[in-house]
Design a protein around this motif. Sequence first.
Motif, PDB file in Angstrom:
ATOM      1  N   ILE A   1      37.798  35.323  35.575  1.00  0.00           N
ATOM      2  CA  ILE A   1      37.901  34.747  34.230  1.00  0.00           C
ATOM      3  C   ILE A   1      37.518  35.788  33.184  1.00  0.00           C
ATOM      4  O   ILE A   1      38.120  35.860  32.115  1.00  0.00           O
ATOM      5  CB  ILE A   1      37.000  33.496  34.115  1.00  0.00           C
ATOM      6  CG1 ILE A   1      37.475  32.419  35.079  1.00  0.00           C
ATOM      7  CG2 ILE A   1      36.956  32.974  32.693  1.00  0.00           C
ATOM      8  CD1 ILE A   1      36.538  31.238  35.222  1.00  0.00           C
ATOM      9  N   ILE A   2      36.546  36.608  33.513  1.00  0.00           N
ATOM     10  CA  ILE A   2      36.088  37.667  32.621  1.00  0.00           C
ATOM     11  C   ILE A   2      36.354  39.010  33.290  1.00  0.00           C
ATOM     12  O   ILE A   2      36.018  39.212  34.445  1.00  0.00           O
ATOM     13  CB  ILE A   2      34.576  37.530  32.332  1.00  0.00           C
ATOM     14  CG1 ILE A   2      34.276  36.196  31.664  1.00  0.00           C
ATOM     15  CG2 ILE A   2      34.090  38.678  31.465  1.00  0.00           C
ATOM     16  CD1 ILE A   2      32.799  35.932  31.493  1.00  0.00           C
TER      17      ILE A   2
ATOM     18  N   TYR B   1      27.773  33.545  34.753  1.00  0.00           N
ATOM     19  CA  TYR B   1      28.470  34.781  34.412  1.00  0.00           C
ATOM     20  C   TYR B   1      28.994  35.470  35.671  1.00  0.00           C
ATOM     21  O   TYR B   1      30.127  35.952  35.699  1.00  0.00           O
ATOM     22  CB  TYR B   1      27.531  35.706  33.630  1.00  0.00           C
ATOM     23  CG  TYR B   1      28.184  36.975  33.174  1.00  0.00           C
ATOM     24  CD1 TYR B   1      29.096  36.974  32.133  1.00  0.00           C
ATOM     25  CD2 TYR B   1      27.900  38.195  33.793  1.00  0.00           C
ATOM     26  CE1 TYR B   1      29.706  38.140  31.712  1.00  0.00           C
ATOM     27  CE2 TYR B   1      28.495  39.361  33.378  1.00  0.00           C
ATOM     28  CZ  TYR B   1      29.396  39.329  32.332  1.00  0.00           C
ATOM     29  OH  TYR B   1      30.006  40.486  31.922  1.00  0.00           O
ATOM     30  N   GLU B   2      28.192  35.486  36.708  1.00  0.00           N
ATOM     31  CA  GLU B   2      28.626  36.080  37.982  1.00  0.00           C
ATOM     32  C   GLU B   2      29.798  35.301  38.571  1.00  0.00           C
ATOM     33  O   GLU B   2      30.743  35.900  39.109  1.00  0.00           O
ATOM     34  CB  GLU B   2      27.452  36.105  38.962  1.00  0.00           C
ATOM     35  CG  GLU B   2      27.772  36.704  40.304  1.00  0.00           C
ATOM     36  CD  GLU B   2      28.026  38.186  40.257  1.00  0.00           C
ATOM     37  OE1 GLU B   2      28.744  38.688  41.135  1.00  0.00           O
ATOM     38  OE2 GLU B   2      27.511  38.853  39.359  1.00  0.00           O
TER      39      GLU B   2
END
Length: 189
Positions: free
Chosen positions: A113-114, A105-106
């Motif tokens: 991407i996020i 996630y990091e």
Amino acid sequence: MESFKFRIDYIIFGGLGLFLLLSLLTSDFNDPTVFNQLYPSLGIQNWTGLIGALIGGSLLEVFGPATFILPWFFVRVALHHPRKFSVLTSCYYVIVIVFLLSIFYEIALNLGIIKISYKDFFWQNGYAGRLGLVWLEESINLNFGVLLLSSMLIFSITRMLHIISPIPFFKGLIDVFRAILSFLFKKIR
């Protein structure tokens, strides 16, 4: 007629899993955690009180959004029968999976991407993911590190697949629904 077995451990661990999920879902940035022990002047916003605020907020600060799979893992590890390996080994794999998802996630946040809004407490990255990414960047090549982490995640998930699988949960829900319907209507068949 098939008899319905009442199991107290399902109630206890299901309730604890629900408590953990509720404490994560109602976490607030101003609530006290292990890292922020100040009591807010408006009171605790977490529905599970001070204990839920400390548990849910601290887990979110450490692991980020990967924490949301912990209630599922907690209940499945506690109630899984027959055991392929010990509860301690299962807990180890759970922590590894959550930690690796936190690192991924990091990485997704750093690569763009996020995109997250800084007002969203749930989607903030955790300290474990940040530290894992810094360690990857400083010790080995990031691409090679992602390859190693991916293989480690796949290995951990395959080892825990018999616990992670939601099929027994859905089968149990269908059995409970069938038992309730047969109780209400005396005979469904």
